[in-house]
Structures are given as structure tokens and as C-alpha cells.
Design a protein around this motif. Structure first.
Motif, mmCIF file in Angstrom:
data_model
loop_
_atom_site.group_PDB
_atom_site.id
_atom_site.type_symbol
_atom_site.label_atom_id
_atom_site.label_comp_id
_atom_site.label_asym_id
_atom_site.label_seq_id
_atom_site.Cartn_x
_atom_site.Cartn_y
_atom_site.Cartn_z
ATOM 1 N N LYS A 26 0.838 -1.203 0.000
ATOM 2 C CA LYS A 26 0.000 0.000 0.000
ATOM 3 C C LYS A 26 0.873 1.254 0.000
ATOM 4 O O LYS A 26 0.592 2.226 -0.724
ATOM 5 N N SER A 86 -6.336 6.820 -8.664
ATOM 6 C CA SER A 86 -6.120 5.639 -7.811
ATOM 7 C C SER A 86 -5.242 4.644 -8.544
ATOM 8 O O SER A 86 -5.268 4.556 -9.774
ATOM 9 N N TYR A 130 -4.089 0.427 -8.046
ATOM 10 C CA TYR A 130 -4.589 -0.733 -7.292
ATOM 11 C C TYR A 130 -4.118 -2.039 -7.913
ATOM 12 O O TYR A 130 -3.668 -2.082 -9.077
ATOM 13 N N PHE A 173 -10.118 -6.765 -4.908
ATOM 14 C CA PHE A 173 -8.968 -5.896 -4.667
ATOM 15 C C PHE A 173 -8.001 -6.564 -3.695
ATOM 16 O O PHE A 173 -8.399 -6.995 -2.611
ATOM 17 N N ASP A 229 -4.907 -1.122 -2.594
ATOM 18 C CA ASP A 229 -4.872 0.071 -3.441
ATOM 19 C C ASP A 229 -4.061 1.168 -2.775
ATOM 20 O O ASP A 229 -3.545 0.990 -1.663
ATOM 21 N N SER A 230 -3.934 2.303 -3.432
ATOM 22 C CA SER A 230 -3.092 3.403 -2.951
ATOM 23 C C SER A 230 -3.831 4.336 -2.008
ATOM 24 O O SER A 230 -3.221 5.262 -1.457
#
Length: 446
Positions: free
Chosen positions: A80, A95, A97, A108, A111-112
Motif C-alpha cells: 500500500k 487511484s 490498485y 482488490f 490500493d493506494s
């Protein structure tokens, strides 16, 4: 160059053509730049997604389970942080991911985004907004750029790249980078705006020019009409003055009365000549395409004019000659009446401003694709500093005015108008106190 009614109409159509051409070209350039910008954005997103995929280790991803439990692991936190750093380096990204697939559904990994972000997706969260093209990447393993597309997170253009299992061609996960559609459309609009703005600006300039030209044409037409009406209205009273003064001269032997009536008569003649010149110029400038262009024997035409002008020449003891260079017959496509008018003006001027005992010669020569009619005199000439002005209406050279020879200054203006309407030209060369050569040119072929 003087505009005729026909050339004025041509200018209108040329202006319309220019506007259409400019709009078409600027539209085509704007479309090309828009498509090029879209292609560039897609290529850049593809390159960025593949670079991110290359920087992420598949071994770390293999340690993740793809569930909520991953959120507490060190690997998840490191990934992350890594994605957040990549997003920071790509300020246009909404975003970044990692997506996996299980049982045909996408989810997912990480994600960032931070939990307070509207684009945040928790570990193991299902991603059911994925397209069939996204799912196909887990099979074909080919990078993909799609969009703008809309899902529950917003409208984006997305770059996706595969991460493969070590030593195989099996896709382990997808790296995605989303760029907002507003950024995408803004870049396209900006790239296309310049040619559109230039095209519209040029079109507006042409439209303004056309409006000014049309207004000027209307004003010129109105002015010519007023001049024509006024000149026609002057003819009747001038004719009456001439008739009355002629009658008075015959009715009296008183020298004083004769001098006065003769002065009235001469003034009326000059005024009538001026009125006739103005009417001729008005007609020459306003007539639309009514030239009677036919094969005309210019040799015969010139001989007729010389016969008419010979009396004026004899009264001034001027020799009026036709140069031996003239062919026995010279057929030229022209308007005979207008050519007669132009030659009458030039030859009568030559006689008028040439002293006694000199000669006026009418000669002919060919040059390139033109017939040239030359009227050569040995008169007072035209001062060099005033030569450009004599083509203007109502202008007379200073030495012509000083000679006290009557004139309106409209003759040469009419000559040039007549010649240009027939596709020809009028010019001269002159040396003061030595003489002038006028050259009237007509095209050989139309």
C-alpha cells in the motif's frame, strides 16, 4: 487594381470559399490533434501501468490471501505504501490498485488510497464493476487501456497491466491506474482548441472584411447613382444656356455683348463636356458584363478617329500621323465603342497639349501576348513627381493647368477604366517639355 461589379461579386464568393476552407481545415486539424492526444494518453497509461507492474514483486502478492485478513499483514502495508508513493509520483492519477480473480469474480488485493478517500477499496473487496475486457486479461495476459468508462467509483480512463506468476505465463494479478475523465477530456479540448480558435478568428476577420467591402460597394453604387442623376439633370439647363448664348450672338453686333455671350457659350461647352465625362465614367464603372467583345479591325477604327481629329490638329498646325508600323488590317477582340472612346481621349489630349509645328504619331507594336497602341506626342509632357496622380479623377498636372487649356482631369481616368474592363491596361512614359507616349494594351487571346 480597381474593382468592377463582377470582380466584387467574385470577391464575395472567394470570401465564402475562404471561410469554408478555413473551417474545414481547422476542424480537420482539431480532430487530428484530438485523436492524437487521446492516443498519446492511452499509450502513456499503458506504459505507466506496465512500469508499475514491473516494480511490484509477484512473490509478495503470493503471500496475500485476497481477504480482509491481509489488511493487518506487513506485506499489505508495504504494498500500500509502495502504491501510494507511485500515485504521488503521478499527480494526475485518481487511484492505483492491485486486482485478483477468484471463482470468476475480481477483487482488490490492495490500493493506494486511505480509508477516508472516496476511491478507497478494502482488502478482499469484490470488484463487480470490472468489464469483460478486464476479466479477459487474466486469460490473454495483454496490457489494456480502456475508457472513459463509468463505474461506482466514477468515470475514468484506466491503464491495466498483468503481473505473472513466477516462471509461468499465468496471470496472478492486474495493476490498474485510473485517470479522471475530466483530465482526459481537458487535455483533448486544449489540444484541439488552438486550431479551432485560429479558424474562427480567421473566419471572423474574413466576415468583417466582407461586411466592410459590401458596405463600401453599396456606398459606391449610391454615389455613382447620385452622380449619374445629377449629371443627367444638368444636361437640359446646360443645353438651354448654349442655345440661348448662340442665339444672342446672332442677334447683336455689339462687341461687348458678343464677348460676354461668347464667354457664356464657352463656359457652357466646358460644363457640358465635364458632365459628359462624368456620365461616361459612371457608366463605365457601373455596367455589369455588358461589354460587346467582338473581332474589331483596330486599323480601320484608328483611321476613323484620325479623320475626326484631323480638323483639331490642323487648327493647331499639328501633324497627325499613322505610323507605317500599322498593319493593313488588325483584328482584335474588344469593345469597339469603348476602344474608340479611349483612343479619342488619348489622341485629343496629345493634340491639345502639343505645340504648333510638331507631330502626333499613332503607332503599333506587339509585346508578349498583347497588342500595343502607342500615341506619341512632342508636347509639354507631365512632371515626373505628378505622373502617378494623372490617373486619378479630376486631377490635372500643374503645367497643364498653367497652359490655361481647358480640361476636367477625367479623360485619363476614363481611359484606364475602359482598358481594364476589357482585360487590358493603360500606361505612359513622359519627359517634361519633350513629350509623352501613351500605351494602350489589349490581350491577343481571351
Amino acid at each position: 487594381m480597381r474593382l468592377t461589379p463582377r470582380s466584387s461579386d467574385n470577391l464575395k464568393y472567394i470570401s465564402i470559399g475562404i471561410i469554408l476552407a478555413v473551417l474545414i481545415v481547422s476542424g480537420a486539424v482539431a480532430y487530428y490533434l484530438g485523436v492524437s492526444t487521446s492516443r498519446r494518453i492511452h499509450e502513456e497509461l499503458s506504459e505507466r501501468s506496465q512500469s508499475i507492474a514491473a516494480a511490484l514483486g509477484p512473490d509478495d502478492i503470493l503471500t496475500l490471501s485476497g481477504t480482509k485478513k491481509d489488511a493487518s499483514t506487513t506485506t499489505y502495508k508495504e504494498l500500500k505504501a509502495q502504491l501510494a508513493a507511485v500515485k504521488h509520483a503521478n499527480p494526475d492519477a485518481r487511484s492505483i490498485y492491485l486486482i485478483g480473480q477468484h471463482g470468476g469474480r475480481m477483487f482488490f488485493y490492495v490500493d493506494s488510497e486511505q480509508p477516508d478517500s472516496p476511491d478507497y477499496s478494502s482488502a478482499g473487496e469484490w470488484y463487480d464493476d470490472g468489464t469483460s475486457a478486464d476479466k479477459a486479461m487474466f486469460v490473454n495476459g495483454r496490457p489494456l487501456v480502456e475508457g472513459p468508462t463509468t463505474d461506482s467509483y466514477g468515470t475514468f480512463i484506466s491503464g491495466l497491466a498483468p503481473i505473472f506468476r513466477p516462471g509461468t505465463h499465468a496471470v496472478l494479478a492486474l495493476v490498474g491506474i485510473d485517470v479522471g475523465a475530466d483530465t482526459y477530456w481537458r487535455d483533448i479540448v486544449y489540444s484541439a482548441a488552438v486550431p479551432v480558435a485560429v479558424g474562427l478568428s480567421v473566419s471572423m476577420i474574413v466576415i468583417i472584411f466582407e461586411q466592410i467591402r459590401r458596405r463600401n460597394t453599396q456606398l459606391l453604387a449610391l454615389r455613382s447613382e447620385l452622380v449619374s442623376v445629377a449629371s443627367h439633370e444638368l444636361r437640359n439647363p446646360i443645353t438651354g444656356i448654349r442655345w440661348a448664348s448662340e442665339s444672342l450672338q446672332k442677334m447683336t453686333n455689339d462687341e461687348k455683348v458678343l464677348r460676354m455671350t461668347k464667354a457664356i457659350y464657352n463656359s457652357a461647352v466646358r460644363l457640358q463636356n465635364s458632365t459628359d465625362d462624368i456620365l461616361e465614367i459612371t457608366h463605365a464603372m457601373n455596367r455589369r458584363g455588358d461589354l460587346n467583345i467582338v473581332p474589331t479591325d483596330i486599323t480601320k477604327l484608328v483611321r476613323e478617329i484620325l479623320e475626326v481629329q484631323n480638323l483639331s490638329a490642323q487648327q493647331k498646325a499639328v501633324s497627325l500621323e499613322l505610323d507605317p508600323s500599322w498593319p493593313a488590317e488588325l483584328l482584335v477582340d474588344c469593345d469597339a465603342d469603348q476602344m474608340k472612346r479611349a483612343l479619342h481621349n488619348v489622341i485629343s489630349n496629345a493634340i491639345k497639349y502639343t505645340g504648333s509645328g510638331t507631330a502626333v504619331t499613332v503607332a503599333y507594336k506587339q509585346e508578349d501576348n498583347y497588342h500595343q497602341l502607342l500615341v506619341i506626342d512632342q508636347g509639354i509632357g507631365i512632371p515626373e513627381t505628378e505622373q502617378a496622380k494623372v490617373w486619378h479623377g479630376f486631377y490635372r498636372a500643374s503645367n497643364a493647368v498653367a497652359s490655361k487649356i481647358p480640361g476636367t482631369g477625367l479623360g485619363l481616368f476614363l481611359v484606364r477604366a475602359v482598358m481594364e474592363r476589357q482585360g487590358g491596361s493603360a500606361r505612359f512614359s513622359s519627359v517634361q517639355n519633350q513629350g509623352t507616349t501613351f500605351i494602350l494594351s489589349l490581350p491577343k487571346h481571351r
